[in-house]
Design a protein around this motif. Sequence first.
Motif, mmCIF file in Angstrom:
data_model
loop_
_atom_site.group_PDB
_atom_site.id
_atom_site.type_symbol
_atom_site.label_atom_id
_atom_site.label_comp_id
_atom_site.label_asym_id
_atom_site.label_seq_id
_atom_site.Cartn_x
_atom_site.Cartn_y
_atom_site.Cartn_z
ATOM 1 N N GLU A 182 0.831 -1.198 0.000
ATOM 2 C CA GLU A 182 0.000 0.000 0.000
ATOM 3 C C GLU A 182 0.868 1.251 0.000
ATOM 4 O OE1 GLU A 182 -2.324 1.100 3.535
ATOM 5 O OE2 GLU A 182 -4.066 0.989 2.197
ATOM 6 N N ARG A 183 0.433 2.253 -0.786
ATOM 7 C CA ARG A 183 1.172 3.504 -0.861
ATOM 8 C C ARG A 183 0.439 4.574 -0.077
ATOM 9 N NH1 ARG A 183 2.711 5.901 -6.598
ATOM 10 N NH2 ARG A 183 0.469 6.259 -6.796
ATOM 11 N N ALA A 184 1.209 5.380 0.670
ATOM 12 C CA ALA A 184 0.657 6.510 1.420
ATOM 13 C C ALA A 184 1.226 7.795 0.843
ATOM 14 C CB ALA A 184 0.993 6.396 2.900
ATOM 15 N N GLU A 222 -5.476 4.705 -1.587
ATOM 16 C CA GLU A 222 -4.240 5.115 -0.951
ATOM 17 C C GLU A 222 -4.532 6.117 0.162
ATOM 18 O OE1 GLU A 222 -1.921 6.814 -4.008
ATOM 19 O OE2 GLU A 222 -1.914 5.023 -5.284
ATOM 20 N N LYS A 240 1.437 3.073 8.365
ATOM 21 C CA LYS A 240 2.347 1.988 8.007
ATOM 22 C C LYS A 240 2.143 1.678 6.533
ATOM 23 C CE LYS A 240 2.524 -0.148 12.593
ATOM 24 N NZ LYS A 240 2.288 -1.379 13.383
ATOM 25 N N ALA A 241 3.148 1.936 5.751
ATOM 26 C CA ALA A 241 3.063 1.692 4.309
ATOM 27 C C ALA A 241 4.459 1.410 3.791
ATOM 28 C CB ALA A 241 2.456 2.892 3.589
ATOM 29 N N ASN A 242 4.533 0.488 2.818
ATOM 30 C CA ASN A 242 5.814 0.156 2.217
ATOM 31 C C ASN A 242 6.295 1.246 1.270
ATOM 32 O OD1 ASN A 242 5.755 -2.310 3.533
ATOM 33 N ND2 ASN A 242 4.707 -3.326 1.840
ATOM 34 N N LYS A 265 6.040 5.328 0.575
ATOM 35 C CA LYS A 265 5.649 6.654 1.056
ATOM 36 C C LYS A 265 6.057 7.695 0.019
ATOM 37 C CE LYS A 265 6.321 5.286 5.880
ATOM 38 N NZ LYS A 265 7.067 5.545 7.140
#
Length: 678
Positions: A89-91, A126, A181-183, A185
């Motif tokens: 997931e992207r933040a 997102e 928490k995201a892989n 950013k």
Amino acid sequence: MSFLNPLFLLGLAAIAAPLIVHLVRRTRARKVEFPSLMFVRQVPQKTIRKRTMQNLLLLLLRTLAFLLLVLAFTRPYFSSDKSDPARGERANVILLDTSFSMRYGKRFEQMKARAKTLIDESRGNEPTALLSFGGGYEVLSRFSKDTTKLRALADNVQPGWSGTDYTQALRGAAELFKEVKANNKRLIVLSDFQAAGVNQAEARFQLDPAIKFVPIDLSEPESSNVAVTDLAAQPLIYQQKYSDKLTARVTNFSDGANDSVRVVFNLNDRVVEKRELKIAARDVATVEFTDFNLNEGINRGTLQIEGDAFAADNTFYFTLQRTEQLKALTIETASRGRSESFYLRNALTTGENLPFDLAVKTAGATNPNELANYKVVLLNDAAVSNALAEALKKFVENGGGLVIAAGPHTEASAFNATLGAFAPAQLENVNNLRGEYVTLADIKTEHPVFEVFRQSGRLASSRVFSYHRAVPVTAATTLARFEDGAPALIERTLGTGKVLLFTSTFDASWNDLPLSPLYLPLVRQMTRYLGEREERAWHTVGEAFAAPAAANREPPAVDSPNGERLTERNLTATGDLIVNGREPGYYRLRYPDTTSFTAVNLDRRESDLTKLDLTEFTARLTGGETKDAATAAAESKLSKEELESQQRVWWMLLIAALLLFVAEAFIARRIKMAKLIG
């Protein structure tokens, strides 16, 4: 879903082929003539329906197979990040620049449109946070997947009037990323990227390597601007005519010369004078105005640039206040011949725009009860009674200013006994240098008394032949020393007032200071510092200023330049109202019997539209290799080819099409065998 080769969608026309074949090759019954229908075998109707359904199934299989085959050649892929399980997931954190330089051209409208496009691209998958920033930053929304809410917030953002501080905004965004928490950013900054927005003192700040920095530059290839960047003015005037020079600095922030800059001086909404200037590229010109009349009380002035492309910073606001002179008293020792305050009197009564109406009295002729009528008292080497000393102490505690000069008439023990309770120092014996001399040294030029000498440094040329040795009290500050280290000028605060002690004389008996051109500005600076209320002709957006309390100690009501009544009521110890200037223009101070104004201007550093070197800025911020903004933006997400190559949807489509063709062949063969057997 997106397509890498969308032109192959034209191949969808091939879907018509199975339909045409189905219609052309439809089986037609042969006509057989029989003399009687009794020999014709009866076929149940339900068998005919079943055969029809089987033929439609073949058509569906053939059509779907051709459709999948065409889609495979278009090489489709899913743009949503969730289609790529390897990325996670992207933040996103989106920073919106609301500093006043974004008012230039259509920058702000473009920023809002790009922000809403970025929000739409997230498709609600997102978590995205939204921040606005100028001199500081504001969190508009913490991480959310509600695109409707985020779009509304981005659409409602308004341009501000502050300058730019990129480092502070980036620090805020980095802290915000700790909430999710995201892989992957991604930090997106929508700005015009002004060079003035980078504080070199904080240039070492770097983002976490896990955060991908995406700068989106909204500035124009070329931009021009001319603005008044500074104004030197005397804010308090004690006569009708302004005889000082009103000096303005006009800066051309453009890469080309401007030969027709018009500066219009307005006072109380009336044009006083117009000037034409020629300013070279990236150069500064000065323009001066003088000898104009002022109304009693507050006067509102503006300097306006005409014909400039950036209208937001074309007006510079300031105020000039015409007021009555303050009363000052010099107390001296009775003596024959010329008064020992001769030089003091000349320094404070010669010239124009003098702040004080000076009276000179001997210590015996001074009424202690009348000290409250004065703003500043100069005790010029005079011995005073205990009653007068007590009155002087109360005078200082209630906000008065006192200057003490210690000369040959000052006896140390008497001084310490009568004035020691509030004097800045205890006096000791006189140091008579007997033909030698010392000069002033270790001068605190940052202090208001000496600020006019900050550039010249000529105070050290004055010679002192005698002085009182002094020991400053704990609460005192030594503002200047003699070159042998002895204190020369000492300051002490008592109550709301101040006391200055000069350990030599204000006449020529112990030094040659009165014979130098430095004497007049030094004496005037002392009296102004102690007696005048600190006034400024203008303030800067983001700066706090004090609105003086009324005579009854009630703070005034304050209206902002847009007419809004301010509700903040932060007060100083003396009852003054602290106002934060958040927009340019005049703040109206409403008192029960009068109205005053305070001028606030834009931070003129923001008028310089010179861009950052985005390549260097990005490299320093990320700690990586030097890359331009376009490269950084491209690397922040996978390309279409990378997405398609990772997903390989076309393989699945081809396999599905092949399976459909096999199924179609098998079913077609069964139908054909059934017909032959039947």
